[in-house]
Design a protein around this motif. Structure first.
Motif, PDB file in Angstrom:
ATOM      1  N   MET A  15     -75.794  16.366 -13.978  1.00 17.34           N
ATOM      2  CA  MET A  15     -74.535  16.857 -13.415  1.00 17.34           C
ATOM      3  C   MET A  15     -73.753  15.721 -12.763  1.00 17.34           C
ATOM      4  O   MET A  15     -72.535  15.602 -12.935  1.00 17.34           O
ATOM      5  N   LYS A  16     -74.467  14.905 -12.012  1.00 16.54           N
ATOM      6  CA  LYS A  16     -73.819  13.770 -11.334  1.00 16.54           C
ATOM      7  C   LYS A  16     -73.147  12.841 -12.340  1.00 16.54           C
ATOM      8  O   LYS A  16     -71.999  12.426 -12.145  1.00 16.54           O
ATOM      9  N   ASN A  17     -73.841  12.529 -13.417  1.00 17.20           N
ATOM     10  CA  ASN A  17     -73.278  11.634 -14.425  1.00 17.20           C
ATOM     11  C   ASN A  17     -72.111  12.267 -15.172  1.00 17.20           C
ATOM     12  O   ASN A  17     -71.111  11.610 -15.466  1.00 17.20           O
ATOM     13  N   LEU A  18     -72.240  13.545 -15.499  1.00 14.89           N
ATOM     14  CA  LEU A  18     -71.154  14.230 -16.201  1.00 14.89           C
ATOM     15  C   LEU A  18     -69.901  14.319 -15.338  1.00 14.89           C
ATOM     16  O   LEU A  18     -68.782  14.283 -15.847  1.00 14.89           O
ATOM     17  N   LEU A  19     -70.095  14.438 -14.035  1.00 18.76           N
ATOM     18  CA  LEU A  19     -68.962  14.521 -13.108  1.00 18.76           C
ATOM     19  C   LEU A  19     -68.407  13.139 -12.757  1.00 18.76           C
ATOM     20  O   LEU A  19     -67.338  13.039 -12.149  1.00 18.76           O
ATOM     21  N   ALA A  44     -67.776  18.129  -6.154  1.00 17.13           N
ATOM     22  CA  ALA A  44     -67.231  17.610  -7.411  1.00 17.13           C
ATOM     23  C   ALA A  44     -67.307  18.661  -8.513  1.00 17.13           C
ATOM     24  O   ALA A  44     -66.369  18.807  -9.311  1.00 17.13           O
ATOM     25  N   LEU A  45     -68.397  19.415  -8.553  1.00 11.23           N
ATOM     26  CA  LEU A  45     -68.529  20.466  -9.563  1.00 11.23           C
ATOM     27  C   LEU A  45     -67.481  21.545  -9.360  1.00 11.23           C
ATOM     28  O   LEU A  45     -66.823  21.972 -10.316  1.00 11.23           O
ATOM     29  N   TYR A  46     -67.282  21.972  -8.115  1.00  8.64           N
ATOM     30  CA  TYR A  46     -66.313  23.041  -7.872  1.00  8.64           C
ATOM     31  C   TYR A  46     -64.876  22.553  -8.049  1.00  8.64           C
ATOM     32  O   TYR A  46     -63.999  23.329  -8.437  1.00  8.64           O
ATOM     33  N   SER A  97     -81.110  12.428 -26.007  1.00 12.44           N
ATOM     34  CA  SER A  97     -82.215  11.610 -26.522  1.00 12.44           C
ATOM     35  C   SER A  97     -81.931  10.116 -26.421  1.00 12.44           C
ATOM     36  O   SER A  97     -82.852   9.301 -26.420  1.00 12.44           O
ATOM     37  N   VAL A  98     -80.629   9.734 -26.327  1.00 14.90           N
ATOM     38  CA  VAL A  98     -80.300   8.304 -26.248  1.00 14.90           C
ATOM     39  C   VAL A  98     -80.260   7.810 -24.798  1.00 14.90           C
ATOM     40  O   VAL A  98     -79.931   6.665 -24.529  1.00 14.90           O
ATOM     41  N   LYS A  99     -80.587   8.689 -23.864  1.00 11.21           N
ATOM     42  CA  LYS A  99     -80.738   8.329 -22.452  1.00 11.21           C
ATOM     43  C   LYS A  99     -79.450   7.816 -21.807  1.00 11.21           C
ATOM     44  O   LYS A  99     -79.483   7.043 -20.866  1.00 11.21           O
ATOM     45  N   THR A 100     -78.321   8.197 -22.325  1.00  8.52           N
ATOM     46  CA  THR A 100     -77.059   7.838 -21.671  1.00  8.52           C
ATOM     47  C   THR A 100     -76.050   8.946 -21.882  1.00  8.52           C
ATOM     48  O   THR A 100     -76.007   9.556 -22.954  1.00  8.52           O
ATOM     49  N   ASN A 101     -75.254   9.189 -20.857  1.00  9.77           N
ATOM     50  CA  ASN A 101     -74.214  10.212 -20.964  1.00  9.77           C
ATOM     51  C   ASN A 101     -72.847   9.580 -21.204  1.00  9.77           C
ATOM     52  O   ASN A 101     -71.850  10.284 -21.319  1.00  9.77           O
TER      53      ASN A 101
END
Length: 420
Positions: free
Chosen positions: A312-316, A330-332, A383-387
């Motif tokens: 979640m932190k990385n996606l945000l 940040a999510l809200y 699977s590639v360990k990066t967002n």
């Protein structure tokens, strides 16, 4: 003594108007104002304490009130909206004519300046006024306060400071003077040299040179920056101006009232213990469902802290050091933006949460039908360990699903309500 510094940036300057409205509301007294380019124009009216007129000018002005020419064509050039061959031919002819004439004809702007700025009133104003321009004739900057501008020349100097490089250059006293932003687009040093020890600088992130700020002891400099891009330099329109004014108003409150959030304006503290308890009390069944969505087989609490929260932190796009409360905020904010909830108000975190949950209930959001397809997409990317490679659409879809699964009951404190 407090000095206000206004950065140059053309149409972005509407942001200044909202900022000064907020400062006045908060009772912050200004003793002097300096500006470059549009900052010199706005600064003159601020010095004259004519904020109401300044606001009405921004809300009534269009591109043809600044530059002489066909309104529709000027709007296309200002916004870089180039369409069919006919448009391109028209624009090509316009640009060739402009080059032949030595730049854009800003006769309307000159006329406007003489109508709105009273030189005598500006000289009498209790707020000291200064501007910066650059002499091309002798390659020297002119950083000048009102007392040193020759009588009858105030409008000429303001026009020189605001003489955007695409405008036609004209002489003042046999000197070619151009936009102040070419020397210092944020003339803080003018204030420092005059001994002002409290400086408020209103940025608009305009094109131009920003000189290194001189080091002075016992000087406090407060920077206000826009929380989003203000548009193009020549994008003059009442609609854009009104929006940028709101942005200036609330972004100034954010700085001076220490409001939280990156897009919304959140006052007060976030209860970290409440957020943490909400997380730790998530049921194992819920977390197993999330593990199935992400294609990760782990004990529930390990999954939560090792995979779900970092994801979640990385996606945000927030810092690794963010607290649980900051992650929740940040999510809200993201969800509020998805629902197009009005951002221009000051809320508590609980009120923001309440608005988001109300909208979810009203719109009867059910994301379960697309969950299996999302799982297939996520397994490949995770699977590639990066967002970093996540497409934006996939990031947004993942965040919506995680919210639906984890936080639908929310952190709403009973009694904290606000109109949507």
């Amino acid at each position: 003594m407090t000095g206000l510094v206004l950065e140059g940036g053309g149409a972005k300057g509407a942001f200044h108007v909202g900022a000064i409205k907020a400062l006045k509301e908060m009772g912050i007294q200004i003793d002097a104002v300096t500006g470059a380019s549009i900052g010199s124009i706005n600064g003159a009216l601020i010095a004259m304490d004519d904020l109401e007129r300044l606001e009405s000018i921004w809300l009534d002005t269009r591109i043809e009130d600044i530059i002489k020419g066909d309104e529709k064509l000027l709007e296309k050039v200002a916004k870089f909206e180039f369409g069919d061959d006919y448009d391109m031919n028209q624009i090509g002819e316009f640009l060739m004519e402009t080059l032949k004439n030595g730049g854009l004809d800003v006769t309307p702007l000159k006329k406007l300046l003489r109508e709105i700025i009273d030189e005598d009133a500006l000289r009498r104003a209790p707020i000291k006024y200064g501007l910066v321009t650059l002499s091309l004739t002798d390659l020297k900057p002119i950083e000048i306060f009102i007392d040193d501008i020759p009588k009858g020349k105030v409008h000429d100097y303001i026009m020189a400071s605001a003489n955007f490089p695409a405008f036609k250059i004209e002489k003042i006293d046999d000197k070619l003077l151009v936009d102040g932003g070419m020397f210092d687009n944020l003339p803080i040093n003018m204030m420092l040299d005059k001994g002002y020890d409290e400086i408020i600088a209103i940025r608009v992130m305009g094109l131009g040179r920003q000189r290194k700020i001189k080091k002075k002891k016992d000087v406090k400099i407060t920077m206000v920056k826009p929380s989003e891009d203000l548009g193009k330099t020549l994008e003059v329109s009442p609609e854009k101006a009104a929006y940028n004014m709101k942005l200036g108003y609330y972004d100034t409150y954010r700085v001076f009232k220490n409001l939280k959030g990156s897009r919304y304006y959140v006052r007060g503290e976030i209860d970290e213990e409440l957020v943490f308890n909400e997380l730790i009390n998530l049921s194992d069944r819920t977390l197993d469902d999330v593990g199935e969505l992400l294609g990760i087989d782990k004990p529930p609490k390990r999954l939560l802290f090792e995979d779900v929260i970092p994801l979640m932190k990385n996606l945000l796009g927030i810092d690794d050091r963010a607290t649980y409360g900051e992650i929740a905020l940040a999510l809200y904010e993201f969800l509020a933006g998805e629902f197009e909830i009005d951002r221009f108000r000051i809320l508590t975190f609980e009120q923001l949460v309440g608005l988001v949950h109300r909208r979810y209930r009203e719109e009867r959001v059910d994301l379960s039908s697309g969950r299996s397809d999302l799982t297939k997409k996520l397994i490949g990317f995770l699977s590639v360990k990066t967002n970093a490679l996540f497409p934006k659409k996939l990031k947004d879809e993942t965040l919506r699903h995680l919210f639906y699964m984890l936080f639908e009951t929310g952190f709403l404190v009973e009694g904290e309500t606000v109109d949507a």
